[in-house]
Design an enzyme around this catalytic site. Structure first.
Site, short mmCIF file in Angstrom:
data_model
loop_
_atom_site.label_atom_id
_atom_site.label_comp_id
_atom_site.label_asym_id
_atom_site.label_seq_id
_atom_site.Cartn_x
_atom_site.Cartn_y
_atom_site.Cartn_z
N GLY A 31 1.08 -0.07 0.17
CA GLY A 31 0.62 -1.70 0.72
C GLY A 31 -0.32 -2.16 -0.37
O GLY A 31 -1.54 -1.75 -0.80
N GLY A 33 -0.70 -6.02 0.08
CA GLY A 33 -0.90 -7.31 0.69
C GLY A 33 -1.35 -7.01 2.10
O GLY A 33 -2.52 -6.50 2.18
N GLU A 105 8.68 -6.99 7.35
CA GLU A 105 8.68 -7.55 5.88
C GLU A 105 10.05 -8.10 5.57
O GLU A 105 10.53 -7.99 4.33
CB GLU A 105 8.52 -6.37 4.95
CG GLU A 105 7.00 -5.27 5.09
CD GLU A 105 5.97 -6.57 4.78
OE1 GLU A 105 6.10 -7.44 4.03
OE2 GLU A 105 4.86 -6.55 5.70
C1 SIN Z 1 2.16 -5.55 1.42
O1 SIN Z 1 1.45 -5.70 1.86
O2 SIN Z 1 2.30 -4.39 0.64
C2 SIN Z 1 3.46 -6.16 1.27
C3 SIN Z 1 3.17 -7.81 1.55
C4 SIN Z 1 2.66 -8.32 2.77
O3 SIN Z 1 3.12 -7.77 3.72
O4 SIN Z 1 1.74 -8.97 2.72
#
Ligand code: SIN
Length: 198
Positions: A31, A33, A105
């Site tokens: 992850g 973000g 997502e």
């Molecule tokens: C992530 O966090 O890895 C993907 C993008 C998000 O959900 O902000």
């Protein structure tokens, strides 16, 4: 490897068809973000981690979390950048957890297998959600001031886009992550988008 063809606006079916995971199979998820700071899923282990060859950018539109159709917010995706390092958090989760992660997502993100380096040095393969330029919600680059104006104005079912940026910046600082793109946007947002040069 990515699925062939164009990315759907809602990627749930594409992700489920492309990577079939057994319910009890332990799988690493990287992850970078909101998955760093909004952990609303069960996990087995959690480790700071990084991947190589990708850069975090506020180039993905959000019509389902931090914006609405017609007034999208901006959230991060990864953009290929040879040699670049992107830090985040790796979670080991049971395969079944991807059913709910795929829904979270779904606005343009496809899962991709990437090599992940865990803090401490272990190397694993993990899945990462990437929203590529061929997905209908992709917005692409814009001057920082324009990004901040859009982020300051947008709000969706998960809350304000401002909160997304500020929480991400705080979480990255907590990981000692050097990310000039995110920190520059954070500084402009805190100064007020009205005081930003065009
Ligand atoms: C992530 O966090 O890895 C993907 C993008 C998000 O959900 O902000």
């Amino acid at each position: 490897m990515k699925p062939e063809g164009k990315t759907a606006a809602d990627t749930v079916a594409q992700n489920a068809a492309f990577h079939r995971l057994a319910d009890d199979e332990p799988v690493w998820l990287f992850g970078y973000g909101s998955l760093i700071y909004k952990v609303d899923f069960p996990y087995i282990r959690r480790r700071p981690a990084c991947i190589t060859g990708w850069q975090r950018r506020f180039w993905q539109g959000s019509e389902d979390h931090r914006g609405v159709p017609g007034r999208p917010g901006r959230v991060v995706t990864l953009v290929e950048a040879p040699g670049a390092e992107c830090g985040g958090v790796a979670y080991q989760v049971a395969g079944r957890v991807f059913r709910s992660l795929d829904v979270r997502e779904k606005n343009g993100y496809l899962r991709l297998w990437v090599p992940v380096r865990l803090a401490g040095g272990d190397a694993v393969d993990g899945l990462v959600y990437i929203a590529g330029p061929d997905n209908p919600a992709f917005l692409g680059p814009a001057p920082d001031a324009a990004l901040v104006r859009q982020i300051a104005a947008a709000r969706g079912p998960s809350g304000s886009n401002r909160e997304y940026l500020l929480k991400l910046a705080a979480a990255l600082r907590g990981l000692d992550e050097d990310d000039s793109h995110v920190y520059a946007l954070e500084t402009m947002l805190r100064n007020g988008p009205g005081r930003v040069d065009p």
